[in-house]
Design a protein around this motif. Structure first.
Motif, short mmCIF file in Angstrom:
data_model
loop_
_atom_site.label_atom_id
_atom_site.label_comp_id
_atom_site.label_asym_id
_atom_site.label_seq_id
_atom_site.Cartn_x
_atom_site.Cartn_y
_atom_site.Cartn_z
N CYS A 21 0.89 -1.27 0.17
CA CYS A 21 0.09 0.02 -0.02
C CYS A 21 0.84 1.13 0.17
CB CYS A 21 -1.00 -0.16 1.16
SG CYS A 21 -0.37 0.08 2.92
N CYS A 22 2.08 1.07 0.52
CA CYS A 22 2.87 2.29 0.69
C CYS A 22 3.53 2.70 -0.78
CB CYS A 22 4.20 2.03 1.58
SG CYS A 22 3.69 1.82 3.26
N THR A 23 3.74 1.58 -1.59
CA THR A 23 4.24 1.69 -2.89
C THR A 23 3.07 2.25 -3.82
OG1 THR A 23 5.66 -0.37 -2.55
CG2 THR A 23 5.42 0.43 -4.94
N ALA A 24 1.84 1.64 -3.57
CA ALA A 24 0.79 2.27 -4.17
C ALA A 24 0.53 3.80 -3.91
CB ALA A 24 -0.47 1.61 -3.99
N TRP A 25 0.85 4.28 -2.85
CA TRP A 25 0.52 5.74 -2.31
C TRP A 25 1.76 6.52 -3.09
CZ3 TRP A 25 3.95 9.17 0.19
CH2 TRP A 25 3.40 10.14 0.76
N ALA A 26 3.09 5.98 -2.86
CA ALA A 26 3.97 6.65 -3.59
C ALA A 26 4.04 6.62 -5.14
CB ALA A 26 5.44 5.94 -3.31
N GLU A 27 3.18 5.86 -5.85
CA GLU A 27 3.14 5.71 -7.19
C GLU A 27 1.99 6.71 -7.76
OE1 GLU A 27 4.84 4.50 -9.54
OE2 GLU A 27 6.25 3.51 -7.96
N ALA A 28 0.98 6.89 -6.80
CA ALA A 28 0.12 8.00 -7.00
C ALA A 28 0.67 9.36 -7.27
CB ALA A 28 -0.94 7.96 -6.11
N PHE A 29 1.77 9.75 -6.29
CA PHE A 29 2.39 10.88 -6.34
C PHE A 29 3.29 10.89 -7.56
CE2 PHE A 29 1.02 11.36 -2.29
CZ PHE A 29 0.98 12.72 -1.96
N ARG A 30 3.92 9.90 -7.94
CA ARG A 30 4.80 9.92 -9.16
C ARG A 30 3.81 10.15 -10.41
NH1 ARG A 30 8.08 5.22 -8.48
NH2 ARG A 30 9.68 6.48 -7.77
N ALA A 31 2.67 9.60 -10.61
CA ALA A 31 1.90 9.66 -11.58
C ALA A 31 1.46 11.22 -11.64
CB ALA A 31 0.78 8.88 -11.45
N GLU A 32 1.46 11.98 -10.55
CA GLU A 32 0.93 13.32 -10.52
C GLU A 32 2.18 14.35 -11.01
OE1 GLU A 32 -1.60 14.84 -10.28
OE2 GLU A 32 -2.80 13.00 -10.58
N GLY A 33 3.60 13.79 -11.29
CA GLY A 33 4.64 14.57 -11.32
C GLY A 33 5.66 14.70 -10.27
N TYR A 34 5.32 14.11 -9.26
CA TYR A 34 6.32 14.25 -8.19
C TYR A 34 7.56 13.46 -8.43
CZ TYR A 34 2.96 16.66 -5.28
OH TYR A 34 2.08 17.75 -4.68
N ASP A 35 8.71 14.13 -8.10
CA ASP A 35 10.05 12.89 -8.14
C ASP A 35 10.01 12.34 -7.01
OD1 ASP A 35 12.59 11.97 -8.43
OD2 ASP A 35 13.73 13.79 -8.33
N VAL A 36 9.80 11.13 -6.99
CA VAL A 36 9.39 10.18 -5.80
C VAL A 36 10.98 9.18 -5.63
CG1 VAL A 36 8.09 8.42 -4.85
CG2 VAL A 36 7.12 9.99 -6.07
N GLN A 37 11.39 9.02 -4.44
CA GLN A 37 12.35 8.38 -4.26
C GLN A 37 12.03 7.15 -3.04
OE1 GLN A 37 15.50 8.47 -5.80
NE2 GLN A 37 14.23 10.14 -7.05
N LEU A 38 12.27 6.12 -3.36
CA LEU A 38 11.69 4.90 -2.26
C LEU A 38 12.83 4.30 -1.78
CD1 LEU A 38 9.05 3.00 -4.33
CD2 LEU A 38 8.49 4.52 -2.53
N THR A 39 12.77 4.39 -0.40
CA THR A 39 13.77 3.47 0.54
C THR A 39 12.99 2.69 1.51
OG1 THR A 39 15.19 5.52 0.42
CG2 THR A 39 15.54 4.02 2.20
#
Length: 112
Positions: A21-39
């Motif tokens: 679910c954390c990955t899904a949350w981050a991917e939603a931000f990436r889809a909106e154009g945010y530069d997302v870094q996952l650790t």
């Protein structure tokens, strides 16, 4: 959101390796154009302590963007408003893992 000053900031997401679910949350931000870094981390305690996230505010992941913490399944709109208005707060939190929140399924009836 694309093209706004908020897009220049990196959204650093700290999560456990087994949390989808954390990955899904981050991917939603990436889809909106945010530069997302996952650790991926086994224990988020140090990240949360460093950000100043109180125990009662903890969600399932912690993110940082432009000096603010974002704890749990905070909606896209709330983060965009935070970055636009830049209030004198430490961050935003959605404690726990509320059903229907961003990354936790699509439930139009969800309230959190």
């Amino acid at each position: 959101l694309a093209g706004s000053p908020a897009m220049a900031a990196v959204l650093e997401v700290y999560k456990t390796p087994w949390c989808g679910c954390c990955t899904a949350w981050a991917e939603a931000f990436r889809a909106e154009g945010y530069d997302v870094q996952l650790t991926d981390m086994e224990d988020l305690t140090a990240v949360r302590e460093n950000a100043g996230v109180a125990d009662e505010l903890q969600g399932c992941h912690t993110a940082e963007i432009d000096g603010y913490f974002i704890e749990g399944h905070v909606p896209l709109e709330a983060v965009a408003k935070l970055l636009e208005e830049r209030p004198a707060i430490s961050g935003l939190a959605v404690p726990g893992m509320p059903s229907g929140s961003l990354g936790m399924g699509d439930d139009p009836e969800a309230a959190y």
